[in-house]
Design a protein around this motif. Structure first.
Motif, PDB file in Angstrom:
ATOM      1  N   ARG A  75      21.993  19.069 -37.968  1.00 52.77           N
ATOM      2  CA  ARG A  75      21.020  18.932 -36.878  1.00 52.77           C
ATOM      3  C   ARG A  75      20.263  17.615 -37.002  1.00 52.77           C
ATOM      4  NH1 ARG A  75      19.785  23.888 -34.286  1.00 52.77           N
ATOM      5  NH2 ARG A  75      20.885  25.618 -35.232  1.00 52.77           N
ATOM      6  N   PRO A  82      16.184  14.125 -36.248  1.00 57.71           N
ATOM      7  CA  PRO A  82      16.963  15.028 -35.386  1.00 57.71           C
ATOM      8  C   PRO A  82      18.004  14.262 -34.566  1.00 57.71           C
ATOM      9  CG  PRO A  82      14.619  15.492 -35.197  1.00 57.71           C
ATOM     10  CD  PRO A  82      14.740  14.227 -36.005  1.00 57.71           C
ATOM     11  N   GLU A  84      19.559  13.262 -31.418  1.00 60.51           N
ATOM     12  CA  GLU A  84      19.067  13.187 -30.043  1.00 60.51           C
ATOM     13  C   GLU A  84      20.166  12.695 -29.110  1.00 60.51           C
ATOM     14  OE1 GLU A  84      16.061  14.071 -29.070  1.00 60.51           O
ATOM     15  OE2 GLU A  84      15.027  14.242 -30.993  1.00 60.51           O
ATOM     16  N   PRO A 108      21.424  23.195 -29.254  1.00 62.70           N
ATOM     17  CA  PRO A 108      20.730  23.878 -30.357  1.00 62.70           C
ATOM     18  C   PRO A 108      21.045  25.377 -30.471  1.00 62.70           C
ATOM     19  CG  PRO A 108      19.224  22.385 -29.266  1.00 62.70           C
ATOM     20  CD  PRO A 108      20.480  22.424 -28.428  1.00 62.70           C
ATOM     21  N   ARG A 156      18.396  17.713 -27.737  1.00 58.52           N
ATOM     22  CA  ARG A 156      18.907  17.598 -29.101  1.00 58.52           C
ATOM     23  C   ARG A 156      20.282  18.234 -29.180  1.00 58.52           C
ATOM     24  NH1 ARG A 156      13.530  18.494 -32.785  1.00 58.52           N
ATOM     25  NH2 ARG A 156      12.616  16.501 -32.205  1.00 58.52           N
ATOM     26  N   THR A 158      23.627  19.488 -32.054  1.00 56.55           N
ATOM     27  CA  THR A 158      24.035  19.863 -33.400  1.00 56.55           C
ATOM     28  C   THR A 158      25.498  19.473 -33.538  1.00 56.55           C
ATOM     29  OG1 THR A 158      22.497  21.725 -33.431  1.00 56.55           O
ATOM     30  CG2 THR A 158      24.306  21.795 -35.009  1.00 56.55           C
TER      31      THR A 158
END
Length: 189
Positions: A75, A82, A84, A108, A156, A158
């Motif tokens: 992440r 983070p 982005e 996320p 965001r 992952t």
């Protein structure tokens, strides 16, 4: 007389609220960190914690069994920031030994990202490699040469690396040097 019902109501709200909060996130226990990456090796085993079971039931996610492979996710980038959607990242280096692997961008909540190109990942069979067998995947809102995954418009993300039929085990610890590095190259304003 009012104190007993108020106490029971408070306990009920706090108990149900804390349980709902725990299963609305990623698995809270059993993560094995390795640099920017984290694996949950017990998700597909009998030793899985009850919160992880509840999260899997809520999301209808079926984890890989202990003998099937390992799921490793990130992440954050290599500097702990983070991931982005407005930024460009280079994911490079050798991948751990596995018969087959996939590298996927998810939101996320774990769903594959939606982009105008409709592509959220690469597999080990289709990714381009250099002369030493290393890969470099660019995650960016703008097109890039080589292995490029388009980032979604905002938010965001992952990064999920699934290793199928691999000899490594997250239970014994992961070496960050054997996992791809995630380097931020810049962000759009």
């Amino acid at each position: 007389m009012v104190l007993i019902p108020a106490t029971l109501l408070t306990a009920l709200v706090l108990g149900l609220g804390s349980a709902a909060w725990m299963v609305s996130r990623a698995s809270p226990f059993g993560g094995v960190p390795a640099g920017a990456w984290t694996a949950w090796p017990k998700l597909g085993s009998r030793d899985v914690d009850p919160y992880a079971l509840a999260i899997r039931a809520r999301t209808a996610d079926v984890p890989l069994g202990a003998g099937e492979g390992l799921v490793i996710s990130a992440r954050v980038d290599g500097d702990g920031r983070p991931l982005e959607a407005a930024c460009t990242y280079r994911v490079e280096g050798a991948t751990p030994p596995a018969r087959y692997w996939t590298l996927t961008l998810t939101d996320p909540e774990g769903a594959p990202v939606r982009t105008p190109l409709g592509r959220a990942g690469f597999t080990s069979r289709e990714v381009l490699r250099d002369g030493q067998g290393r890969t470099a995947v660019v995650l960016s809102p703008a097109a890039a040469p080589g292995n490029w995954l388009q980032m979604p418009e905002h938010g965001r993300v992952t990064l999920v690396l699934r290793l199928y039929d691999t000899p490594i085990s997250g239970a014994s610890g992961l070496d960050p040097e054997t996992l791809p590095r995630i380097r931020r190259e810049g962000c759009r304003p």
